[in-house]
Design a protein around this motif. Structure first.
Motif, PDB file in Angstrom:
ATOM      1  N   VAL A  69       4.512   3.860 -11.617  1.00  0.00           N
ATOM      2  CA  VAL A  69       4.556   3.877 -10.246  1.00  0.00           C
ATOM      3  C   VAL A  69       5.291   5.156  -9.729  1.00  0.00           C
ATOM      4  CG1 VAL A  69       6.751   2.264 -10.155  1.00  0.00           C
ATOM      5  CG2 VAL A  69       5.364   2.509  -8.082  1.00  0.00           C
ATOM      6  N   THR A  94      10.981  12.847  -5.264  1.00  0.00           N
ATOM      7  CA  THR A  94       9.815  11.841  -5.650  1.00  0.00           C
ATOM      8  C   THR A  94       9.811  11.724  -7.236  1.00  0.00           C
ATOM      9  OG1 THR A  94       8.449  12.787  -3.768  1.00  0.00           O
ATOM     10  CG2 THR A  94       7.234  11.632  -5.636  1.00  0.00           C
ATOM     11  N   ALA A 102       0.717  -1.323   0.122  1.00  0.00           N
ATOM     12  CA  ALA A 102       0.007   0.010   0.065  1.00  0.00           C
ATOM     13  C   ALA A 102       0.966   1.275   0.134  1.00  0.00           C
ATOM     14  CB  ALA A 102      -0.999   0.070   1.148  1.00  0.00           C
ATOM     15  N   ALA A 103       0.360   2.260  -0.182  1.00  0.00           N
ATOM     16  CA  ALA A 103       1.213   3.561  -0.284  1.00  0.00           C
ATOM     17  C   ALA A 103       1.649   3.861   0.936  1.00  0.00           C
ATOM     18  CB  ALA A 103       0.075   4.793  -0.572  1.00  0.00           C
ATOM     19  N   VAL A 137       4.742   5.778  -3.250  1.00  0.00           N
ATOM     20  CA  VAL A 137       3.708   7.051  -2.854  1.00  0.00           C
ATOM     21  C   VAL A 137       2.499   6.588  -3.623  1.00  0.00           C
ATOM     22  CG1 VAL A 137       3.364   9.363  -3.630  1.00  0.00           C
ATOM     23  CG2 VAL A 137       5.321   8.556  -3.152  1.00  0.00           C
ATOM     24  N   ARG A 138       2.416   6.113  -4.973  1.00  0.00           N
ATOM     25  CA  ARG A 138       1.192   5.477  -5.272  1.00  0.00           C
ATOM     26  C   ARG A 138       1.625   4.735  -6.764  1.00  0.00           C
ATOM     27  NH1 ARG A 138       1.417  11.080  -6.656  1.00  0.00           N
ATOM     28  NH2 ARG A 138       1.333  11.464  -8.721  1.00  0.00           N
ATOM     29  N   ARG A 139       0.476   4.032  -7.104  1.00  0.00           N
ATOM     30  CA  ARG A 139       0.694   3.259  -8.364  1.00  0.00           C
ATOM     31  C   ARG A 139      -0.442   3.174  -9.122  1.00  0.00           C
ATOM     32  NH1 ARG A 139       2.191  -3.214  -7.329  1.00  0.00           N
ATOM     33  NH2 ARG A 139       0.496  -3.417  -5.507  1.00  0.00           N
ATOM     34  N   THR A 140      -0.311   3.010 -10.382  1.00  0.00           N
ATOM     35  CA  THR A 140      -1.305   2.948 -11.482  1.00  0.00           C
ATOM     36  C   THR A 140      -1.259   1.818 -12.309  1.00  0.00           C
ATOM     37  OG1 THR A 140      -0.855   4.437 -13.114  1.00  0.00           O
ATOM     38  CG2 THR A 140      -2.082   5.308 -11.245  1.00  0.00           C
TER      39      THR A 140
END
Length: 275
Positions: A243, A253, A210-211, A236-239
């Protein structure tokens, strides 16, 4: 005189006087065990020279990273995983037991059973937990990526060879029964003070990600399926297409295309090891 008559004429007394028979041919015999890693390196060099094969050619032939055999020959770590040792032996036309220093005859035996990692029976309370392999990591060239502001930046990455086990770590009781774990040595200071150079982290390929989790991102080696290096960063996040990762030193970042990513694994936090 027939062979049967000869056999029946040998009395019990005569049998006691028969000297031991010297065997010949391709019977395997044990050699003194010195250091299996040293024996492996010596026999690899000898066989590669005999076959006219380079370390790189052998590495690629067994489906490993191009520098895999060179790392073994340079003493960077211990014995390969048994499945990898069997593949090396098969490619060279020798016995895996001979490469590992268990026997003195290099010829493979037709009835030889391939060595393999024995499965762990977790239902047995008396069964000692297997150690966690510390895989090969090292310094690697910086990677050019795109920052969140769209500017090109350089971030720190490490080399990575999951098939090269430097040693095995004692398993924390909290991780009893967890499978597929591996450990890495943190290289560089891009995640300091979270992870300092030389510290070791335990990685869990099966853990939910998870983030905010610290992760190991395995990067593809160009268009091949090999792992060309890893990033130790914070997610941080991913799609589905990218990522976004964060490093602490210097603070940055940045974005990585999922086309470059082979796998993402979570680094177990220290609190997971205590309960």
């Amino acid at each position: 005189m027939s062979w049967l008559k000869k056999m029946t004429d040998i009395s019990a007394t005569c049998q006691a006087d028969i000297s031991s028979i010297t065997t010949s041919g391709n019977f395997r015999h044990h050699v003194p065990m010195a250091n299996s890693s040293d024996i492996l390196r010596d026999r690899l060099r000898e066989t590669l020279l005999d076959r006219g094969m380079s370390p790189r050619q052998l590495s690629l032939a067994i489906g490993a990273n191009h520098s895999y055999i060179s790392q073994i020959l340079n003493g960077k770590g211990g014995m390969p995983a048994s499945s990898r040792l069997t593949a090396i032996a098969r490619e060279l036309g020798v016995s895996a037991d001979w490469l590992g220093g268990l026997v003195g005859n290099p010829e493979p035996v037709g009835s030889e059973v391939a060595i393999h990692d024995a499965p762990v029976d977790w239902t047995r309370p008396d069964r000692a937990d297997p150690g966690i392999p510390l895989v090969g990591t090292g310094d690697c060239a910086d990677l050019e990526v795109t920052g969140e502001d769209g500017e090109t930046v350089l971030i720190e990455r490490s080399s990575f060879d999951p098939d090269y086990h430097q040693r095995y770590l004692a398993r924390p009781p909290a991780l009893r029964g967890a499978v597929d774990l591996y450990a890495i040595t943190f290289v560089g200071d891009s995640m300091s003070p979270r992870f300092e150079p030389g510290e070791i982290g335990i990685v869990d390929p099966r853990a939910h990600i998870a983030a905010g989790n610290d992760v190991v991102v395995q990067l593809r080696d160009g268009a091949s399926e090999d792992v060309g290096g890893v990033l130790v960063k914070r997610l941080v996040r991913r799609t589905a297409t990218e990522v976004v990762l964060q490093q602490f030193n210097p603070p940055q970042t940045f974005v990585i295309s999922m086309r470059q990513v082979k796998r993402i694994h979570r680094i177990r936090p220290q609190t997971d090891l205590l309960f």
